[in-house]
Write an enzyme that holds these catalytic residues in place. Sequence first.
Site, short mmCIF file in Angstrom:
data_model
loop_
_atom_site.label_atom_id
_atom_site.label_comp_id
_atom_site.label_asym_id
_atom_site.label_seq_id
_atom_site.Cartn_x
_atom_site.Cartn_y
_atom_site.Cartn_z
CE1 TYR A 1 -3.89 -2.05 0.32
CE2 TYR A 1 -3.62 -2.13 2.70
CZ TYR A 1 -4.29 -2.50 1.55
OH TYR A 1 -5.39 -3.31 1.67
CD GLU A 2 -1.23 5.61 -0.16
OE1 GLU A 2 -0.46 6.43 -0.70
OE2 GLU A 2 -2.44 5.52 -0.42
N GLY A 3 2.92 2.63 -1.88
CA GLY A 3 4.33 2.53 -2.27
C GLY A 3 5.01 1.37 -1.57
#
Length: 323
Positions: free
Chosen positions: A165-167
């Site tokens: 998630y998110e990178g």
Amino acid sequence: AIGYLVGEENRGLEYMFTMMNHARLAVGVEGIAVGERAYQHALEYAKARVQGREIGQRSGDRVTIIHHPDVRRMLLSMRAQNEAMRALAYFAAATLDKSKLHPNPGERRRSHGLLDLLTPIVKGWCTEQGVEVASTGVQVHGGMGFVEETGAAQYLRDARITTIYEGTTGIQANDLVGRKVGHEKGATALAVIAAMREIDARLAAGGAELASTRANLTEAVGGLEAATRWIVDAFPKNPKAAAGVSVPYLKLFGTVAGGWMMARAALIAREKLRQPDADREFLEAKLATARFYAEHELPRALPLAREVTGGAASVLALDPGRF
């Protein structure tokens, strides 16, 4: 009009980066939350599951598995990592507040720089450790950990996605060694390392009770500084080399920062134990957990530091076409 539009664009970019950083911090906290739930679940099972006699006993009643030393080691590793991660996330949250609300503009700027450094560490390290904690929780359950009815494996699956998630962790690590360390020549990172060393005198005053915490933290901080200086030197000359060891560097920074947080907690707990109305059970457990982290988690820092300072060439040695 052009100036107005550029100003609007800059404000839009600032808002985008702020939201992205908030999301990354939130996912880091999600990793901690899953790790904490996995610990609670494993602890409950270890207190209920009866299997074998205590080590060294050839007769007598069988005991719950929490009496077995290796199960206690696993539970302590889960507990200590969760506490270190939580403390680092709280530290980052306080830094976020200071970056927005501190009355001193200089302190707001300093806090903003520190928050930028901490964000990929909280996101990347806390989620990676959340996976490790949840995996240990499966191990505490033994074969039952792989059976769906226990729920232990669900935490491992839930934790696994947080590293993406998110990178991904690799993206967080590249951000850390590039924008957060390399481009500013390590200024903020080295300032944090200096702050880590500031508690040494207080740890020394703790005598034998805090001796191992002090020794292991000192050694780990030294490894982090060496690795940071290597990144600072390597990044402008060979950014691929720095990127090749960026994930070990992120894990190193998180491990040492977690040890710093736990050492600070130990100092506070020791001081509070002197008070007549102290919650001795909680504070003594905090000291024991901090010591465990120092003796079992902080020693991981030195191999990570060696990986950073000496492992980049082997990452790049094999041509992509030969994989």
